[in-house]
Design an enzyme around this catalytic site. Structure first.
Site, PDB file in Angstrom:
ATOM      1  N   LYS A  67     -12.406   8.642 -37.533  1.00 29.38           N
ATOM      2  CA  LYS A  67     -12.601   7.711 -38.635  1.00 29.38           C
ATOM      3  C   LYS A  67     -11.412   6.754 -38.617  1.00 29.38           C
ATOM      4  O   LYS A  67     -10.303   7.114 -39.025  1.00 29.38           O
ATOM      5  CB  LYS A  67     -12.705   8.433 -39.976  1.00 29.38           C
ATOM      6  CG  LYS A  67     -12.932   7.479 -41.146  1.00 29.38           C
ATOM      7  CD  LYS A  67     -13.938   8.015 -42.132  1.00 29.38           C
ATOM      8  CE  LYS A  67     -14.214   7.009 -43.241  1.00 29.38           C
ATOM      9  NZ  LYS A  67     -15.358   7.381 -44.078  1.00 29.38           N
ATOM     10  N   GLU A  87     -17.035   7.284 -37.433  1.00 30.96           N
ATOM     11  CA  GLU A  87     -17.581   6.951 -38.753  1.00 30.96           C
ATOM     12  C   GLU A  87     -16.847   5.763 -39.358  1.00 30.96           C
ATOM     13  O   GLU A  87     -15.612   5.748 -39.430  1.00 30.96           O
ATOM     14  CB  GLU A  87     -17.462   8.143 -39.707  1.00 30.96           C
ATOM     15  CG  GLU A  87     -18.078   7.863 -41.062  1.00 30.96           C
ATOM     16  CD  GLU A  87     -17.638   8.838 -42.148  1.00 30.96           C
ATOM     17  OE1 GLU A  87     -17.911   8.550 -43.334  1.00 30.96           O
ATOM     18  OE2 GLU A  87     -17.012   9.862 -41.827  1.00 30.96           O
ATOM     19  N   ASN A 117     -30.654  11.895 -48.790  1.00 28.49           N
ATOM     20  CA  ASN A 117     -31.232  12.232 -50.103  1.00 28.49           C
ATOM     21  C   ASN A 117     -32.752  12.046 -50.108  1.00 28.49           C
ATOM     22  O   ASN A 117     -33.346  11.632 -51.107  1.00 28.49           O
ATOM     23  CB  ASN A 117     -30.597  11.386 -51.223  1.00 28.49           C
ATOM     24  CG  ASN A 117     -29.139  11.690 -51.414  1.00 28.49           C
ATOM     25  OD1 ASN A 117     -28.742  12.858 -51.426  1.00 28.49           O
ATOM     26  ND2 ASN A 117     -28.312  10.658 -51.531  1.00 28.49           N
TER      27      ASN A 117
END
Length: 224
Positions: free
Chosen positions: A38, A116, A181
């Site tokens: 990251k 990421e 989700n």
């Protein structure tokens, strides 16, 4: 050569870190030597100059990576603000060459590497009178293709299409889209998935249910 993929999102808090951790965990469980990087990270808790609570801590713990969270991040800040602003408030300058050095160090360490991003694809790293350097510039310079993480709910068509078009305009290859989700019994989520594929021509390569502990193995999405 190391195979790698860049995970970006349609915005902040769509679940990039959560999805990244699931992918790396799944890869490693299947016997693939997959690492994590990251480049910039804000909103962390540190102690003694070491990360103790951050996205990197979450990923390395869930995926059981054999590396310290500190070694997966080039720059981090306590304040949860855009990288360019976090650096400015600390009188820092983000050095892209340092990010590239850390990236290459991890490329040499792992057979597969997941990178990421922070925020969305337009997240600014450097903004001053001489230079404007966004996350898309880093992706392009490293020659990476991307997977876009989007929320499955209301508003995702707009944010996903904008992200796809921006990536295309900047010559960035898109390997797929992941809906986070995602509720299998929600008619709006079904339609969002169908329309994203219809409108972009890009496959939704995985869906992740709320609080899921696993993800389908994404074979073939890591490029050399």
């Amino acid at each position: 050569m190391t195979k790698k993929i860049f995970i970006t999102g349609t915005g902040t808090d769509v679940g990039k870190t959560y999805v990244s951790a699931l992918i790396i965990k799944k890869m490693r469980e299947a016997g693939y030597d997959c690492g994590y990087f990251k480049p910039v990270l804000s909103g962390v808790f540190e102690m003694g100059g070491h990360l103790v609570d951050s996205d990197a801590n979450y990923v390395t713990k869930l995926a059981e990576l054999d590396i310290l969270p500190d070694e997966c991040v080039s720059y981090w800040w306590k304040e949860a603000v855009s990288p360019h602003l976090a650096a400015k408030r600390k009188n820092q300058e983000i050095d892209i060459d340092k990010i590239k050095y850390d990236y290459n160090r991890l490329v040499k360490r792992y057979e597969y590497l997941l990178i990421e991003g922070a925020g969305g694809i337009t997240c600014p790293l450097i903004i001053n009178n001489e230079e404007k350097y966004l996350l898309k510039d880093l992706i392009w310079e490293l020659g990476l293709s991307i997977i876009i993480v989007a929320d499955a709910g209301l508003g995702t068509l707009n944010s996903t299409l904008l992200t796809v078009e921006y990536a295309r305009e900047n010559g960035i290859e898109i390997e797929g889209i992941i809906l986070n989700n995602y509720e299998a019994d929600n008619f709006m989520h079904w339609d969002n998935l169908e329309q994203i594929e219809n409108l972009t021509g890009i496959n939704v390569v995985a869906t992740v249910a709320p609080n899921a502990g696993d993800i389908m193995l994404l074979e073939g999405l890591f490029n050399e």
